[in-house]
Design a protein around this motif. Structure first.
Motif, mmCIF file in Angstrom:
data_model
loop_
_atom_site.group_PDB
_atom_site.id
_atom_site.type_symbol
_atom_site.label_atom_id
_atom_site.label_comp_id
_atom_site.label_asym_id
_atom_site.label_seq_id
_atom_site.Cartn_x
_atom_site.Cartn_y
_atom_site.Cartn_z
ATOM 1 N N GLY A 31 0.876 -1.067 -0.047
ATOM 2 C CA GLY A 31 -0.131 0.031 -0.032
ATOM 3 C C GLY A 31 0.845 1.306 0.269
ATOM 4 N N LYS A 32 0.143 2.363 0.369
ATOM 5 C CA LYS A 32 0.935 3.793 0.160
ATOM 6 C C LYS A 32 1.790 3.853 1.508
ATOM 7 N N ALA A 33 1.809 3.048 2.461
ATOM 8 C CA ALA A 33 2.543 3.085 3.614
ATOM 9 C C ALA A 33 3.105 1.809 4.453
ATOM 10 N N LYS A 34 2.328 0.925 3.907
ATOM 11 C CA LYS A 34 2.725 -0.537 4.431
ATOM 12 C C LYS A 34 2.758 -1.582 3.483
ATOM 13 N N GLY A 35 3.433 -2.692 4.061
ATOM 14 C CA GLY A 35 3.592 -3.795 2.969
ATOM 15 C C GLY A 35 3.083 -4.982 3.903
ATOM 16 N N VAL A 36 2.560 -6.033 3.190
ATOM 17 C CA VAL A 36 1.980 -7.281 3.797
ATOM 18 C C VAL A 36 2.979 -8.444 3.362
ATOM 19 N N TYR A 37 3.432 -9.321 4.143
ATOM 20 C CA TYR A 37 4.212 -10.179 3.611
ATOM 21 C C TYR A 37 3.743 -11.613 4.120
ATOM 22 N N GLU A 38 3.996 -12.705 3.377
ATOM 23 C CA GLU A 38 3.520 -14.151 3.647
ATOM 24 C C GLU A 38 4.645 -14.491 4.846
ATOM 25 N N THR A 39 4.246 -15.542 5.775
ATOM 26 C CA THR A 39 5.105 -16.028 6.744
ATOM 27 C C THR A 39 5.179 -17.598 6.460
ATOM 28 N N ASP A 40 5.798 -18.178 7.490
ATOM 29 C CA ASP A 40 5.480 -19.864 7.113
ATOM 30 C C ASP A 40 4.504 -20.296 7.790
ATOM 31 N N ASP A 41 3.475 -19.515 8.239
ATOM 32 C CA ASP A 41 2.087 -19.957 8.762
ATOM 33 C C ASP A 41 1.154 -19.281 7.992
ATOM 34 N N PRO A 42 0.529 -20.184 7.097
ATOM 35 C CA PRO A 42 -0.472 -19.870 5.797
ATOM 36 C C PRO A 42 -1.501 -18.752 6.408
ATOM 37 N N GLN A 43 -1.720 -18.841 7.784
ATOM 38 C CA GLN A 43 -2.760 -18.284 8.527
ATOM 39 C C GLN A 43 -2.403 -16.606 8.983
ATOM 40 N N LYS A 44 -1.074 -16.329 8.909
ATOM 41 C CA LYS A 44 -0.546 -15.112 9.320
ATOM 42 C C LYS A 44 0.464 -14.437 8.509
ATOM 43 N N VAL A 45 0.329 -13.006 8.558
ATOM 44 C CA VAL A 45 1.265 -12.168 7.758
ATOM 45 C C VAL A 45 2.089 -11.376 8.718
ATOM 46 N N VAL A 46 2.769 -10.679 8.122
ATOM 47 C CA VAL A 46 3.608 -9.658 8.518
ATOM 48 C C VAL A 46 3.356 -8.295 8.109
ATOM 49 N N VAL A 47 3.052 -7.476 8.701
ATOM 50 C CA VAL A 47 2.783 -6.177 8.076
ATOM 51 C C VAL A 47 3.674 -5.255 8.611
ATOM 52 N N GLU A 48 4.471 -4.637 7.563
ATOM 53 C CA GLU A 48 5.504 -3.749 7.703
ATOM 54 C C GLU A 48 5.155 -2.262 7.761
ATOM 55 N N PHE A 49 5.322 -1.458 8.536
ATOM 56 C CA PHE A 49 4.935 -0.219 8.597
ATOM 57 C C PHE A 49 6.196 0.763 8.133
ATOM 58 N N ARG A 50 6.035 1.305 6.997
ATOM 59 C CA ARG A 50 6.732 2.065 6.324
ATOM 60 C C ARG A 50 6.982 3.486 6.800
ATOM 61 N N ASP A 51 8.009 4.033 6.418
ATOM 62 C CA ASP A 51 8.000 5.554 6.755
ATOM 63 C C ASP A 51 7.437 6.400 6.016
ATOM 64 N N ASP A 52 6.930 6.081 4.538
ATOM 65 C CA ASP A 52 6.395 6.697 3.648
ATOM 66 C C ASP A 52 5.076 7.382 4.268
ATOM 67 N N ILE A 53 4.680 8.756 3.880
ATOM 68 C CA ILE A 53 3.685 9.482 4.315
ATOM 69 C C ILE A 53 2.937 9.959 2.974
ATOM 70 N N THR A 54 1.597 9.851 2.848
ATOM 71 C CA THR A 54 1.015 10.348 1.861
ATOM 72 C C THR A 54 -0.393 11.253 2.180
ATOM 73 N N ALA A 55 -0.764 12.074 1.230
ATOM 74 C CA ALA A 55 -1.965 12.708 1.530
ATOM 75 C C ALA A 55 -2.479 13.047 0.006
ATOM 76 N N GLY A 56 -4.026 13.237 -0.113
ATOM 77 C CA GLY A 56 -4.667 13.716 -1.259
ATOM 78 C C GLY A 56 -4.845 12.224 -2.043
ATOM 79 N N ASN A 57 -4.971 11.258 -1.503
ATOM 80 C CA ASN A 57 -4.837 9.745 -2.388
ATOM 81 C C ASN A 57 -3.490 9.782 -3.120
#
Length: 246
Positions: A12-38
């Motif tokens: 997304g604009k400020a986060k990424g979602v990654y697979e893990t070794d558990d198919p029912q869980k993901v890791v959400v990465e909070f990035r330093d990007d910041i956006t406004a106005g879509n």
């Protein structure tokens, strides 16, 4: 707990979602990007992801304690959140306790007018169509949700609002409005996902009404990161601060 982070499955604009070794869980990465106005206005603020992840984790924990289902599992470290994998519903659910932001541009409300009960606004999460506001009939006609599940989302949103508003006000923070997203877990339950942070909420200092959220960036003002840090310092207890060396 050792987590194997795998393939990027969503960015997304400020986060990424990654697979893990558990198919029912993901890791959400909070990035330093910041956006406004879509996404029209963009920047990168060092440590923004650090603070957003810590704030989100704390508020998810408050909701879990109130028996509200969220995708949150644990904060592995600041910036990386282990979460349940969800099939996201393309709706943005906005709750308004105090009139602010775009609401004042669209409707003749008075600035800082309070709403009791709060207003729930639902938008279609679609960059292509500019995230338009929906009514129930349009959401159902588009096949985004059915009437029964939409009722669950609205009822859950009001519960979330009550829990968070009470908690934040106890910490000296007003809660004018916030945007949340929901998804389905592996059992088909409707679960709160995404994040709850100064990127997706309005937070005002209760004493001064100073802005403590992304509105500072939207308006081209300074002190964005300091505002995020202040929110964290106000809501975290001593144990949290010690854990994350704050």
């Amino acid at each position: 707990m050792t987590i194997e982070i795998g393939t990027l499955i969503y960015q997304g604009k400020a986060k990424g979602v990654y697979e893990t070794d558990d198919p029912q869980k993901v890791v959400v990465e909070f990035r330093d990007d910041i956006t406004a106005g879509n996404g029209a206005k963009k920047d990168n603020l060092s440590e923004k992801g650090f603070w957003n992840s810590i704030i989100s984790a704390k508020l998810f924990e408050i909701l879990e304690e109130a028996r509200i289902r969220t995708q949150y599992v644990e904060l592995i470290k600041p910036g990386l959140m282990l979460s349940k994998k969800l099939e996201m519903i393309p709706l943005e659910v906005i709750t308004r306790n105090i009139a602010a932001g775009s609401l004042l541009k669209r409707y003749p409300f008075e600035p800082k007018q309070t709403f009791e009960p709060p207003i729930i606004q639902i938008d279609y999460k679609s960059d292509e169509y500019g995230d338009p506001m929906l009514n129930d009939d349009i959401a159902i006609a588009l096949g985004l949700i059915d009437e029964y599940r939409l009722k669950i989302i609205k009822e859950t949103t009001l519960r979330i609002n009550k829990v968070l508003k009470d908690f934040l006000e106890s910490k000296g923070i007003l809660f004018p409005d916030f945007k949340i997203e929901f998804g389905y877990d592996a059992d088909g339950n409707i679960v709160l996902g995404d994040e709850i942070s100064p990127d997706t909420c309005r937070f005002w200092d209760m004493e001064t009404c100073d802005t403590l959220d992304k509105d500072l960036f939207r308006q081209g003002e300074s002190g964005v990161l300091d505002a995020y840090k202040k929110v964290a310092s106000m809501i975290l207890d001593d144990e949290d601060k010690e854990k994350w060396n704050i």
